[in-house]
Design an enzyme around this catalytic site. Structure first.
Site, PDB file in Angstrom:
ATOM      1  N   ASN A   9       6.052 -14.925   9.176  1.00  0.00           N
ATOM      2  CA  ASN A   9       6.417 -15.602   7.920  1.00  0.00           C
ATOM      3  C   ASN A   9       5.463 -15.098   6.838  1.00  0.00           C
ATOM      4  OD1 ASN A   9       8.138 -17.536   6.549  1.00  0.00           O
ATOM      5  ND2 ASN A   9       6.322 -18.797   6.331  1.00  0.00           N
ATOM      6  N   LYS A  10       5.671 -15.568   5.637  1.00  0.00           N
ATOM      7  CA  LYS A  10       4.916 -15.091   4.472  1.00  0.00           C
ATOM      8  C   LYS A  10       3.418 -15.046   4.750  1.00  0.00           C
ATOM      9  CE  LYS A  10       6.090 -13.875   1.370  1.00  0.00           C
ATOM     10  NZ  LYS A  10       6.237 -12.397   1.236  1.00  0.00           N
TER      11      LYS A  10
ATOM     12  N   GLN B   1       5.557 -17.325  -4.584  1.00  0.00           N
ATOM     13  CA  GLN B   1       6.832 -17.986  -4.261  1.00  0.00           C
ATOM     14  C   GLN B   1       6.671 -19.509  -4.189  1.00  0.00           C
ATOM     15  OE1 GLN B   1       5.707 -15.210  -2.828  1.00  0.00           O
ATOM     16  NE2 GLN B   1       7.354 -13.881  -2.108  1.00  0.00           N
TER      17      GLN B   1
ATOM     18  N   ARG C 120      14.014  -4.157   3.547  1.00  0.00           N
ATOM     19  CA  ARG C 120      12.949  -5.075   3.952  1.00  0.00           C
ATOM     20  C   ARG C 120      12.966  -5.176   5.488  1.00  0.00           C
ATOM     21  NH1 ARG C 120      11.655 -10.255   0.711  1.00  0.00           N
ATOM     22  NH2 ARG C 120       9.573  -9.534   1.284  1.00  0.00           N
TER      23      ARG C 120
ATOM     24  N   ASP D 106      10.577 -15.641   9.018  1.00  0.00           N
ATOM     25  CA  ASP D 106      11.348 -14.420   8.756  1.00  0.00           C
ATOM     26  C   ASP D 106      11.839 -13.770  10.038  1.00  0.00           C
ATOM     27  OD1 ASP D 106       9.639 -14.706   6.155  1.00  0.00           O
ATOM     28  OD2 ASP D 106      11.327 -13.376   5.737  1.00  0.00           O
TER      29      ASP D 106
ATOM     30  N   ALA E 204      14.591 -15.341   4.186  1.00  0.00           N
ATOM     31  CA  ALA E 204      15.357 -14.793   5.318  1.00  0.00           C
ATOM     32  C   ALA E 204      16.845 -15.169   5.322  1.00  0.00           C
ATOM     33  CB  ALA E 204      14.678 -15.178   6.625  1.00  0.00           C
TER      34      ALA E 204
HETATM   35  O1  MRU Z   1       8.895 -12.174   0.708  1.00  0.00           O
HETATM   36  P1  MRU Z   1       9.831 -13.346   0.739  1.00  0.00           P
HETATM   37  O2  MRU Z   1       9.758 -14.186  -0.477  1.00  0.00           O
HETATM   38  O3  MRU Z   1      11.239 -12.930   1.099  1.00  0.00           O
HETATM   39  O4  MRU Z   1       9.293 -14.218   1.957  1.00  0.00           O
HETATM   40  C1  MRU Z   1       9.991 -15.399   2.271  1.00  0.00           C
HETATM   41  C2  MRU Z   1       9.354 -16.172   3.353  1.00  0.00           C
HETATM   42  O5  MRU Z   1       8.376 -15.764   3.946  1.00  0.00           O
HETATM   43  C3  MRU Z   1      10.038 -17.443   3.749  1.00  0.00           C
HETATM   44  O6  MRU Z   1       9.106 -18.382   4.176  1.00  0.00           O
HETATM   45  C4  MRU Z   1      10.999 -17.154   4.895  1.00  0.00           C
HETATM   46  O7  MRU Z   1      11.868 -16.109   4.556  1.00  0.00           O
HETATM   47  C5  MRU Z   1      11.788 -18.329   5.294  1.00  0.00           C
HETATM   48  S1  MRU Z   1      12.997 -18.755   4.084  1.00  0.00           S
HETATM   49  C6  MRU Z   1      13.896 -20.039   4.648  1.00  0.00           C
END
Ligand code: MRU
Length: 334
Positions: free
Chosen positions: A241-242, A190, A83, A231, A51
């Site tokens: 979040n993810k 990730q 996104r 996010d 994010a």
């Molecule tokens: O799909 P991504 O890799 O962009 O997802 C990222 C996440 O879900 C992170 O946990 C979130 O963006 C926080 S990053 C500080």
């Protein structure tokens, strides 16, 4: 190894430089992008992701568009449609759009530079505040603790030390953290590819675990806290979040360990009343099917990129200016 900035607007060359995260952990390679199309593709394919890094990318994309004489509203729409869940992408692009409309295209470059600088200072404030919380938990447990995290909320997701991982690293440097359990974070890994790589760079003890092993590891190894990023946080405190974060929060509640969410204030979206109102990005089913060896045209999968953790499962939300504790949604006074 000195790790270059995750994503940065280069005002000398009017380009965006970013670490291509699709290549990690094998290779840390910086690509230079000079078109808005190129940047949108990099965002969509997760060459740059996370994010706060998307907030920087959003503003940098507008700077690219301004330099290339694009139409501002078209550029803005193109960026934010890449996104939908991470509100920070929209925050960065909108800030640049407003300056562009008010002061003209030449002013947009400075916005992109400011968003990068501000992210660094807010990350450090989050790290300090969150590490103090981990220290308090550790003291209650007798001195130190293991922590568990999900996805990547480190340097690679931000402009500087990271949010959740910034807290963990700061606490580790303070002697509070023994070991970090890193959920691999299927399907794009990730955690296994990015968080573990960052911890390796810092020589912080850690172990990658299958997402499905979180309950087993908390039972067998023990952990004093779960720390994750976000996010988008709704006005009632629900957290996008993810995918898999919600599972981890449920497991943390079962083991009665604090579930800590770390994010800048810009991730709190007061226009979104509750988690159910947050758009969830559904990604191509081939991201799952290819990794499992399904031939093209065969197999079927659902691939939601994010989930919503209800605020009642979040013990603390840590931002650069405050700690919001359970039962006190971000939008509520007192
Ligand atoms: O799909 P991504 O890799 O962009 O997802 C990222 C996440 O879900 C992170 O946990 C979130 O963006 C926080 S990053 C500080």
């Amino acid at each position: 190894m000195t790790v270059p900035p995750t994503v940065q607007w280069n005002s000398d060359t009017c380009t965006v430089d970013l670490i291509d995260q699709r290549l990690l952990p094998a290779t840390c390679h910086v690509v230079t992008i000079d078109t808005l199309h190129g940047l949108c593709e990099a965002i969509q394919t997760l060459a740059v992701r996370g994010a706060p890094a998307l907030e920087i990318a959003g503003a940098a994309g507008m700077a690219l568009a301004a330099y290339n004489d694009a139409e501002p509203n078209d550029a803005y729409e193109m960026i934010v449609s890449t996104r939908p869940t991470a509100v920070n992408l929209e925050v960065g692009a909108r800030r640049a759009l407003e300056v562009w409309q008010r002061e003209g295209r030449a002013a947009v470059s400075d916005v992109a530079l400011s968003v990068f600088d501000e992210d660094a200072s807010r990350n450090r404030a989050i790290a300090t505040r969150g590490a103090a919380i981990l220290r308090t938990i550790a003291e209650e447990l007798g001195g130190s603790l293991n922590v568990i995290t999900h996805c990547n909320a480190g340097r690679l997701a931000c402009g500087d030390v990271g949010t959740a991982l910034g807290i963990i690293e700061e606490a580790w440097r303070g002697g509070v953290v023994d070991e970090v359990f890193v959920n691999e974070t299927r399907p794009l890994m990730q955690g296994a590819r990015l968080t573990a790589w960052e911890l390796e760079q810092e020589e912080i003890p850690h172990a990658i675990i299958p997402d499905s092993a979180a309950a087993f590891i908390l039972e067998s190894e023990g952990a004093g806290a779960a720390v994750v990023g976000a996010d988008r946080i709704a006005a009632n405190g629900d957290v996008a979040n993810k995918i898999g974060t919600f599972n981890l929060a449920i497991v943390a509640r079962y083991f009665e360990i604090p579930f800590i969410v770390a994010a800048p204030e810009s991730t709190i979206d007061m226009r979104t009343p509750e988690g159910a109102d947050i758009p969830i990005e559904m990604r191509d089913e081939r991201e799952l099917l290819d990794s499992e060896g399904w031939p093209e045209g065969q197999g079927h999968a659902l691939n939601p990129a994010f989930d919503i953790t209800p605020s009642e499962l979040v013990t603390h939300t840590v931002t650069e200016t405050r700690t919001i504790s359970q039962g006190h949604p971000p939008g509520r006074k007192g």
